[in-house]
Design an enzyme around this catalytic site. Structure first.
Site, short mmCIF file in Angstrom:
data_model
loop_
_atom_site.label_atom_id
_atom_site.label_comp_id
_atom_site.label_asym_id
_atom_site.label_seq_id
_atom_site.Cartn_x
_atom_site.Cartn_y
_atom_site.Cartn_z
N ASP A 31 0.86 -1.18 0.00
CA ASP A 31 0.00 0.00 0.00
C ASP A 31 0.90 1.24 0.00
OD1 ASP A 31 -3.28 0.22 0.91
OD2 ASP A 31 -2.06 2.06 0.88
N GLU A 85 -19.42 -4.99 2.47
CA GLU A 85 -18.86 -4.60 3.76
C GLU A 85 -19.82 -5.06 4.85
OE1 GLU A 85 -17.75 -0.48 3.66
OE2 GLU A 85 -16.67 -0.78 1.79
N LEU A 127 -17.80 -8.75 -2.78
CA LEU A 127 -18.04 -8.79 -1.33
C LEU A 127 -18.82 -7.56 -0.86
CD1 LEU A 127 -16.05 -6.58 0.16
CD2 LEU A 127 -14.35 -8.36 -0.10
N LYS A 149 -0.75 3.14 7.24
CA LYS A 149 -1.59 1.93 7.27
C LYS A 149 -0.71 0.67 7.32
CE LYS A 149 -5.56 1.72 4.86
NZ LYS A 149 -6.49 1.59 3.71
N CYS A 199 -25.23 18.69 9.96
CA CYS A 199 -23.86 18.88 9.47
C CYS A 199 -23.59 18.18 8.14
CB CYS A 199 -22.84 18.40 10.49
SG CYS A 199 -23.25 18.90 12.15
N GLY A 208 -35.63 2.48 0.10
CA GLY A 208 -34.31 2.94 0.52
C GLY A 208 -34.33 3.97 1.63
N GLY A 267 -29.80 10.50 8.45
CA GLY A 267 -30.24 11.72 9.10
C GLY A 267 -29.12 12.35 9.88
N ASN A 303 -24.00 -4.63 -10.60
CA ASN A 303 -24.19 -3.39 -9.83
C ASN A 303 -25.40 -2.62 -10.34
OD1 ASN A 303 -22.04 -3.84 -8.20
ND2 ASN A 303 -20.79 -2.17 -8.94
N1 NAD Z 1 -15.57 -2.03 -0.44
C1 NAD Z 1 -16.43 -2.78 -1.08
O1 NAD Z 1 -17.45 -3.19 -0.55
C2 NAD Z 1 -16.14 -3.21 -2.49
C3 NAD Z 1 -16.85 -4.30 -3.02
C4 NAD Z 1 -16.58 -4.70 -4.31
C5 NAD Z 1 -15.65 -4.00 -5.08
N2 NAD Z 1 -15.01 -2.93 -4.54
C6 NAD Z 1 -14.03 -2.24 -5.38
O2 NAD Z 1 -12.73 -2.65 -4.95
C7 NAD Z 1 -11.81 -1.55 -5.08
C8 NAD Z 1 -11.17 -1.26 -3.73
O3 NAD Z 1 -12.20 -0.85 -2.85
P1 NAD Z 1 -11.93 -0.69 -1.29
O4 NAD Z 1 -13.25 -0.42 -0.68
O5 NAD Z 1 -11.10 -1.81 -0.81
O6 NAD Z 1 -11.06 0.66 -1.32
P2 NAD Z 1 -10.29 1.34 -0.08
O7 NAD Z 1 -10.35 2.80 -0.35
O8 NAD Z 1 -10.79 0.80 1.22
O9 NAD Z 1 -8.78 0.82 -0.26
C9 NAD Z 1 -7.96 1.16 -1.33
C10 NAD Z 1 -6.51 1.06 -0.84
O10 NAD Z 1 -5.65 1.23 -1.98
C11 NAD Z 1 -4.51 1.97 -1.53
N3 NAD Z 1 -3.86 2.57 -2.70
C12 NAD Z 1 -4.25 3.63 -3.45
N4 NAD Z 1 -3.38 3.84 -4.45
C13 NAD Z 1 -2.43 2.88 -4.35
C14 NAD Z 1 -1.26 2.57 -5.10
N5 NAD Z 1 -0.91 3.28 -6.18
N6 NAD Z 1 -0.50 1.53 -4.71
C15 NAD Z 1 -0.84 0.81 -3.62
N7 NAD Z 1 -1.94 1.05 -2.86
C16 NAD Z 1 -2.72 2.08 -3.24
C17 NAD Z 1 -5.10 2.99 -0.57
O11 NAD Z 1 -4.10 3.56 0.26
C18 NAD Z 1 -6.11 2.12 0.18
O12 NAD Z 1 -5.51 1.51 1.30
C19 NAD Z 1 -12.62 -0.40 -5.65
O13 NAD Z 1 -12.51 -0.41 -7.05
C20 NAD Z 1 -14.03 -0.73 -5.25
O14 NAD Z 1 -14.99 -0.16 -6.13
C21 NAD Z 1 -15.21 -2.53 -3.27
#
Ligand code: NAD
Length: 357
Positions: free
Chosen positions: A35, A160, A158, A40, A265, A258, A262, A213
């Protein structure tokens, strides 16, 4: 599970990256997590888990010896052939995906990777990217003299809040490639999960994610529109959704009218589901404010005490959201810091740092 398996790199240790890394470590792979956020990485090296996901801390702890954290992409290149890309692709103001982090990863891979393993490396795209991104990345790789680098689209589904469970029990695994060694290796990695496999080309894999999606968003928008009609006709949308969802062609999921959110700010362009004089509409705070002003409610202190305004709200600890009356609405000028939060439903919202949560 403890059988030693193919080592992998994971670029980006957010929700998707960290869960993917922990999941594959659990299945027996050494995982080299990279990362650009040094803070982090330091926390992860110290055993801290920056996000909360049920079961994630336990899974990371149980597989600590197989999880390696670094800010140097070379640490992944030297140790692994497959580089899972899980960097953020947030929407821009125009609504397009911001692919700058994906481009940065592509640019960070040297033309001649360490130990000259270039021919045996491949990017495995977990990040959600627009249709055609795989083809355009392959063009960029060729222009940069990295045509030997493979490319696999392996979209992530996945959610969250249940991410670890979703990794271990996926509804399906989608692997899109040009029938290369890299696609075979990704299929092999997921094989122990026993999930239905969709092995296809890159463009189709990208579309599976985007169409899924879009379909889920359509279901939510559809039931919200039905909620408006129910308001007009006196029907109860919860009962309507239940009655519809019991038809297995339709299904119960993603069929709950949906909720926005609430609280104070929040910036004016955020939206909330409001019921005003019995009519339910999704509107921005800005529009709501002007609608109430048009009704002439504002007092001398700039406070509006609306008649018959309700917003869909969660009562703390409550199982279901309910329409709750709004006592007053205020607005203030503000030019300080704005923070971005992610709600439990995964939505990102912008608000002032003193927003209560
Ligand atoms: N969160 C979800 O529920 C979910 C589900 C399906 C798909 N996605 C997709 O997965 C992808 C990641 O989502 P996320 O929620 O994990 O994002 P996130 O923002 O939680 O994490 C992204 C990470 O990438 C790191 N990063 C950014 N640029 C980087 C680089 N050049 N080299 C190395 N690390 C780098 C950031 O520091 C961060 O830790 C997105 O495209 C999102 O749309 C997310």
């Amino acid at each position: 599970m403890s059988e030693r398996r193919e080592p992998i790199g994971v670029i980006g240790t957010g929700y998707v990256g960290l869960v993917t890394a922990a999941g594959f470590a659990h299945l027996g792979s050494d995982v080299f997590c990279i990362d650009i956020d040094a803070d982090k990485i330091a926390r992860l090296q110290a055993g801290e888990i920056p996000i909360y996901e049920p079961g994630l801390a336990e899974m990371v702890e149980a597989n600590r010896d197989r999880l390696h954290f670094s800010t140097q992409i070379d640490d992944a290149l030297v140790n692994a052939r497959l580089l899972f890309v899980a960097v953020g692709t947030p929407p821009t103001y125009s609504g397009d995906a911001d692919l700058s982090a994906v481009r940065a990863v592509v640019g960070a891979i040297p033309a001649l990777a360490p130990r000259s393993k270039q021919q045996r490396h491949a990017l495995v795209m977990k990040s959600t990217v627009p249709a055609g991104t795989g083809a355009s990345i392959q063009r960029v790789l060729a222009e940069q003299g990295k045509a030997g680098l493979g490319y696999v689209s392996c979209p992530e589904f996945l959610k969250e809040g249940s991410a670890v469970k979703d990794f271990l029990h996926p509804d399906r695994v989608v692997v899109g490639d040009e029938m290369s060694w890299a696609g075979d290796a990704v299929v092999e990695l997921y094989a122990p999960l026993g999930a239905p496999l969709v092995r296809t080309d890159i463009a189709s894999a990208e579309m599976v994610k985007l169409a899924s999606n879009a379909f889920l968003a359509t279901k939510i928008s559809f039931i919200n529109e039905i909620a408006n009609v129910c308001e007009e006709t006196g029907a109860d949308v919860i009962e309507v959704a239940r009655g519809m969802g019991l038809d297995e062609r339709i299904g119960q999921k993603f069929l709950q009218a949906g909720i926005g959110f609430g609280g104070s700010c929040l910036v004016g362009d955020e939206t909330v589901l409001v019921r005003l004089r019995g009519r339910t509409t999704l509107m921005t705070f800005e529009r709501l404010w002007h609608r109430l002003l048009d009704d002439g409610h504002q007092d001398d202190d700039g406070v509006i005490e609306p008649a018959a305004l309700e917003v869909l709200s969660w009562i703390p600890g409550g199982a279901e959201p309910q329409f709750m009356p709004v006592m007053c609405v205020t607005r203030r000028d503000y030019d300080g810091e704005i923070v971005e939060l992610r709600t439990k439903t995964g939505r990102r919202i912008r608000c002032t740092p003193d927003h209560p949560w």
